[in-house]
Write a protein that holds these residues in place. Structure first.
Motif, PDB file in Angstrom:
ATOM      1  N   GLY A  64      17.549  25.197   9.081  1.00 23.50           N
ATOM      2  CA  GLY A  64      16.707  24.617  10.136  1.00 23.50           C
ATOM      3  C   GLY A  64      15.271  24.376   9.710  1.00 23.50           C
ATOM      4  N   ARG A  94      14.040  22.303   7.381  1.00 21.15           N
ATOM      5  CA  ARG A  94      13.633  20.955   6.955  1.00 21.15           C
ATOM      6  C   ARG A  94      14.652  19.921   7.408  1.00 21.15           C
ATOM      7  NH1 ARG A  94      14.221  20.502   1.414  1.00 21.15           N
ATOM      8  NH2 ARG A  94      15.226  22.520   1.122  1.00 21.15           N
ATOM      9  N   ILE A 125      17.303  17.291   8.543  1.00 22.92           N
ATOM     10  CA  ILE A 125      18.149  17.149   9.734  1.00 22.92           C
ATOM     11  C   ILE A 125      18.103  18.437  10.561  1.00 22.92           C
ATOM     12  CG2 ILE A 125      20.544  16.870  10.513  1.00 22.92           C
ATOM     13  CD1 ILE A 125      20.993  15.050   8.023  1.00 22.92           C
ATOM     14  N   TYR A 133      17.044  29.650   7.158  1.00 21.19           N
ATOM     15  CA  TYR A 133      16.693  28.898   5.950  1.00 21.19           C
ATOM     16  C   TYR A 133      16.976  29.791   4.753  1.00 21.19           C
ATOM     17  CZ  TYR A 133      12.462  31.742   6.066  1.00 21.19           C
ATOM     18  OH  TYR A 133      11.601  32.812   6.087  1.00 21.19           O
ATOM     19  N   SER A 183      14.913  29.735   1.465  1.00 19.53           N
ATOM     20  CA  SER A 183      13.724  30.255   0.779  1.00 19.53           C
ATOM     21  C   SER A 183      12.404  29.611   1.195  1.00 19.53           C
ATOM     22  CB  SER A 183      13.898  30.070  -0.743  1.00 19.53           C
ATOM     23  OG  SER A 183      14.091  28.695  -1.009  1.00 19.53           O
ATOM     24  N   ASN A 184      12.463  28.449   1.841  1.00 11.86           N
ATOM     25  CA  ASN A 184      11.227  27.705   2.120  1.00 11.86           C
ATOM     26  C   ASN A 184      10.588  28.170   3.445  1.00 11.86           C
ATOM     27  OD1 ASN A 184       9.223  25.796   2.458  1.00 11.86           O
ATOM     28  ND2 ASN A 184      10.476  24.132   1.633  1.00 11.86           N
ATOM     29  N   ASP A 224      20.926  33.661   2.996  1.00  9.60           N
ATOM     30  CA  ASP A 224      21.709  32.701   2.228  1.00  9.60           C
ATOM     31  C   ASP A 224      23.096  32.624   2.869  1.00  9.60           C
ATOM     32  OD1 ASP A 224      23.306  31.372   0.390  1.00  9.60           O
ATOM     33  OD2 ASP A 224      22.280  32.219  -1.349  1.00  9.60           O
ATOM     34  N   VAL A 232      28.831  17.510   8.173  1.00 16.12           N
ATOM     35  CA  VAL A 232      29.589  17.107   6.993  1.00 16.12           C
ATOM     36  C   VAL A 232      28.947  15.854   6.403  1.00 16.12           C
ATOM     37  CG1 VAL A 232      31.645  18.360   7.659  1.00 16.12           C
ATOM     38  CG2 VAL A 232      31.409  15.979   8.400  1.00 16.12           C
ATOM     39  N   PRO A 292      27.043  12.205   8.683  1.00 19.46           N
ATOM     40  CA  PRO A 292      26.011  11.201   8.437  1.00 19.46           C
ATOM     41  C   PRO A 292      26.280  10.400   7.164  1.00 19.46           C
ATOM     42  CG  PRO A 292      25.042  13.408   8.735  1.00 19.46           C
ATOM     43  CD  PRO A 292      26.521  13.575   8.502  1.00 19.46           C
ATOM     44  N   TYR A 297      23.569   7.750   4.902  1.00 19.37           N
ATOM     45  CA  TYR A 297      22.285   8.041   4.235  1.00 19.37           C
ATOM     46  C   TYR A 297      21.184   8.285   5.268  1.00 19.37           C
ATOM     47  CZ  TYR A 297      24.550   6.398  -0.013  1.00 19.37           C
ATOM     48  OH  TYR A 297      25.415   6.247  -1.075  1.00 19.37           O
ATOM     49  N   ILE A 298      20.617   9.488   5.242  1.00 25.17           N
ATOM     50  CA  ILE A 298      19.545   9.859   6.176  1.00 25.17           C
ATOM     51  C   ILE A 298      18.299  10.188   5.345  1.00 25.17           C
ATOM     52  CG2 ILE A 298      18.884  11.438   8.054  1.00 25.17           C
ATOM     53  CD1 ILE A 298      21.465   9.737   8.651  1.00 25.17           C
TER      54      ILE A 298
HETATM   55  P1  NAP Z   1      17.476  19.055   3.124  1.00 26.96           P
HETATM   56  O1  NAP Z   1      16.356  18.285   3.669  1.00 26.96           O
HETATM   57  O2  NAP Z   1      17.651  19.204   1.646  1.00 26.96           O
HETATM   58  O3  NAP Z   1      17.454  20.523   3.808  1.00 26.96           O
HETATM   59  C1  NAP Z   1      18.450  21.456   3.457  1.00 26.96           C
HETATM   60  C2  NAP Z   1      18.335  22.650   4.364  1.00 26.96           C
HETATM   61  O4  NAP Z   1      19.394  23.566   4.056  1.00 26.96           O
HETATM   62  C3  NAP Z   1      17.032  23.419   4.169  1.00 26.96           C
HETATM   63  O5  NAP Z   1      16.662  23.927   5.424  1.00 26.96           O
HETATM   64  C4  NAP Z   1      17.447  24.551   3.224  1.00 26.96           C
HETATM   65  O6  NAP Z   1      16.612  25.705   3.325  1.00 26.96           O
HETATM   66  C5  NAP Z   1      18.829  24.845   3.757  1.00 26.96           C
HETATM   67  N1  NAP Z   1      19.697  25.536   2.804  1.00 26.96           N
HETATM   68  C6  NAP Z   1      20.145  25.103   1.601  1.00 26.96           C
HETATM   69  N2  NAP Z   1      20.923  26.035   1.024  1.00 26.96           N
HETATM   70  C7  NAP Z   1      20.978  27.091   1.882  1.00 26.96           C
HETATM   71  C8  NAP Z   1      21.604  28.362   1.866  1.00 26.96           C
HETATM   72  N3  NAP Z   1      22.377  28.727   0.831  1.00 26.96           N
HETATM   73  N4  NAP Z   1      21.416  29.191   2.919  1.00 26.96           N
HETATM   74  C9  NAP Z   1      20.646  28.829   3.970  1.00 26.96           C
HETATM   75  N5  NAP Z   1      20.023  27.638   4.049  1.00 26.96           N
HETATM   76  C10 NAP Z   1      20.180  26.781   3.016  1.00 26.96           C
HETATM   77  O7  NAP Z   1      18.879  18.463   3.624  1.00 26.96           O
HETATM   78  P2  NAP Z   1      19.235  17.458   4.831  1.00 26.96           P
HETATM   79  O8  NAP Z   1      19.252  16.085   4.302  1.00 26.96           O
HETATM   80  O9  NAP Z   1      18.465  17.785   6.043  1.00 26.96           O
HETATM   81  O10 NAP Z   1      20.773  17.865   5.033  1.00 26.96           O
HETATM   82  C11 NAP Z   1      21.209  18.726   6.059  1.00 26.96           C
HETATM   83  C12 NAP Z   1      22.733  18.682   6.088  1.00 26.96           C
HETATM   84  O11 NAP Z   1      23.174  17.342   6.296  1.00 26.96           O
HETATM   85  C13 NAP Z   1      23.395  19.154   4.787  1.00 26.96           C
HETATM   86  O12 NAP Z   1      24.571  19.875   5.075  1.00 26.96           O
HETATM   87  C14 NAP Z   1      23.738  17.843   4.103  1.00 26.96           C
HETATM   88  O13 NAP Z   1      24.832  18.009   3.219  1.00 26.96           O
HETATM   89  C15 NAP Z   1      24.089  16.981   5.296  1.00 26.96           C
HETATM   90  N6  NAP Z   1      23.981  15.539   5.046  1.00 26.96           N
HETATM   91  C16 NAP Z   1      22.788  14.976   4.712  1.00 26.96           C
HETATM   92  C17 NAP Z   1      22.736  13.608   4.485  1.00 26.96           C
HETATM   93  C18 NAP Z   1      21.465  12.893   4.121  1.00 26.96           C
HETATM   94  O14 NAP Z   1      21.541  11.693   3.818  1.00 26.96           O
HETATM   95  N7  NAP Z   1      20.314  13.514   4.139  1.00 26.96           N
HETATM   96  C19 NAP Z   1      23.890  12.834   4.599  1.00 26.96           C
HETATM   97  C20 NAP Z   1      25.080  13.453   4.936  1.00 26.96           C
HETATM   98  C21 NAP Z   1      25.112  14.807   5.176  1.00 26.96           C
HETATM   99  P3  NAP Z   1      15.223  25.832   2.469  1.00 26.96           P
HETATM  100  O15 NAP Z   1      14.239  24.939   3.178  1.00 26.96           O
HETATM  101  O16 NAP Z   1      14.885  27.279   2.541  1.00 26.96           O
HETATM  102  O17 NAP Z   1      15.537  25.349   1.090  1.00 26.96           O
END
Ligand code: NAP
Length: 242
Positions: free
Chosen positions: A9, A11, A13, A32, A34-35, A59, A139, A183, A185-186
Motif C-alpha cells: 500500500g 506506492r 496502485i 509495505y 521496506s519503503n 514481507d 493479477v 490491469p 499497463y498502469i
Molecule cells: P509498485 O509501484 O512497484 O509498488 C509495489 C508495492 O508492492 C510497493 O508498495 C512495495 O512495497 C510492495 N511490495 C513488493 N514486494 C513486497 C513484499 N514482499 N511484501 C510486502 N510488500 C511488497 O507496483 P504497482 O505497479 O503499484 O503494482 C501493484 C500490483 O499491481 C502488483 O501486484 C503488480 O504486479 C500489479 N500490476 C501492475 C501493473 C502495472 O502496469 N503497474 C500491471 C498489472 C499488474 P515497498 O514500497 O516497501 O517496496
C-alpha cells in the motif's frame, strides 16, 4: 470495526487503493516491504481525509513475518477484524527463461502467489465467522495472456487467478467474495522502465492507465453492492485484449 488491509500500500496502485477504500469509510492498514517513507506519505494522504491509517510492514512472502504481524495486529484490535483484503504486493523480475536465475523465478512467485496464500489464509477465519468479506487479488494481463520475458510473473499471476476461482467457491456461502483485477499497463514505478511511446500505440485507448482507475474498480468490488460478483477476473487494460 471493519478494517481494510492493502498489501503493497505504500506506492503505485496500492496507494491509490488505500485512498479509495478510505473514501468508502474503511480504516486502512498499509502494508509495505521496506519503503517506509512512501508508506508514511500514503498514511498522511489517508489521514488527510479524516480516516484512520496504520502502518503494518512485513514481507508477504515470509510466513513467519506474516504470522507475527497479523497476530500482533489482532492482539491490539480484539474487537476489530479485517473485512477487506487487497492482495496487491507484487514485483517484476523480467528475463527470458533461458537466462532466468533461480532467484528471479522464486522471488516473483513467492511474492505474488505465496503472499496471496499466507495473508489470505490468516484472515479468512474472521471473514467467515463474521459472514462478510471482500478479497481482491491484483493479477495482470500477463497472467491471462502470457508475456515473453515474464514466465515467472505470468506463472505467478495465472496461479493467483486459479486460486481466486477455487477460493471463491469455498467461501461463497459465508458471503465472502474473492475476485481478481487484471490491469494492463498502469503508470507506476513498476512500469517506469518501459517504452511508453511504443507500447501505447498497441493500446486502443492510446495511453497507460492510472492507478486511480484501477483503485475505482477495486472499490466497487469491495463494496456491498458487489456481493453477487465472485470468482471473476476483471480486466482493466484500455482495450488491450488477448
Ligand atoms: P509498485 O509501484 O512497484 O509498488 C509495489 C508495492 O508492492 C510497493 O508498495 C512495495 O512495497 C510492495 N511490495 C513488493 N514486494 C513486497 C513484499 N514482499 N511484501 C510486502 N510488500 C511488497 O507496483 P504497482 O505497479 O503499484 O503494482 C501493484 C500490483 O499491481 C502488483 O501486484 C503488480 O504486479 C500489479 N500490476 C501492475 C501493473 C502495472 O502496469 N503497474 C500491471 C498489472 C499488474 P515497498 O514500497 O516497501 O517496496
Amino acid at each position: 470495526m471493519k478494517y481494510a488491509l492493502v498489501t503493497g500500500g505504500s506506492r503505485g496502485i496500492g496507494r491509490a487503493v488505500c485512498l479509495q477504500l478510505a473514501d468508502m469509510g474503511y480504516p486502512i492498514i498499509i502494508n509495505y516491504a521496506s519503503n517506509k517513507e512512501a508508506a508514511l506519505e500514503t498514511q498522511r494522504l489517508v489521514e488527510e481525509k479524516g480516516v484512520k491509517a496504520e502502518l503494518l510492514p512485513f514481507d508477504v512472502a515470509v510466513a513467519a513475518d506474516v504470522e507475527l504481524a497479523l497476530d500482533t495486529w489482532k492482539k491490539e484490535h480484539p474487537e476489530d477484524y479485517i473485512a477487506v483484503l487487497v492482495n496487491n504486493a507484487g514485483i517484476r523480475q523480467d528475463a527470458m527463461m533461458i537466462f532466468m536465475q533461480d532467484e528471479q523465478w522464486n522471488d516473483v512467485i513467492n511474492t505474488s502467489l505465496n503472499g496471496f496464500f499466507l495473508v489470505t489464509r490468516k484472515l479468512l477465519k474472521d471473514m467467515l465467522s463474521k459472514r462478510f468479506g471482500r478479497i481482491i487479488n491484483m493479477v495482470s494481463l500477463s497472467g491471462i495472456k502470457g508475456l515473453p520475458g515474464q514466465t515467472n510473473y505470468s506463472a505467478a499471476k495465472a496461479a493467483v487467478i486459479g486460486a481466486t476461482k477455487a477460493l471463491a467457491q469455498e467461501v461463497g456461502p459465508r458471503k465472502v467474495t474473492v475476485n481478481a483485477v487484471a490491469p494492463g499497463y498502469i503508470a507506476t514505478d513498476m512500469t517506469q522502465d518501459l517504452d511508453e511511446d511504443t507500447l501505447k500505440k498497441m493500446i486502443p485507448v492510446g495511453r497507460f492507465g492510472q492507478a486511480e482507475e484501477v483503485a475505482a474498480l477495486v472499490g466497487f468490488l469491495a463494496s456491498e453492492q458487489a456481493g453477487y460478483i465472485t470468482g471473476d477476473v476483471i480486466s482493466i487494460n484500455g482495450g488491450l485484449y488477448t
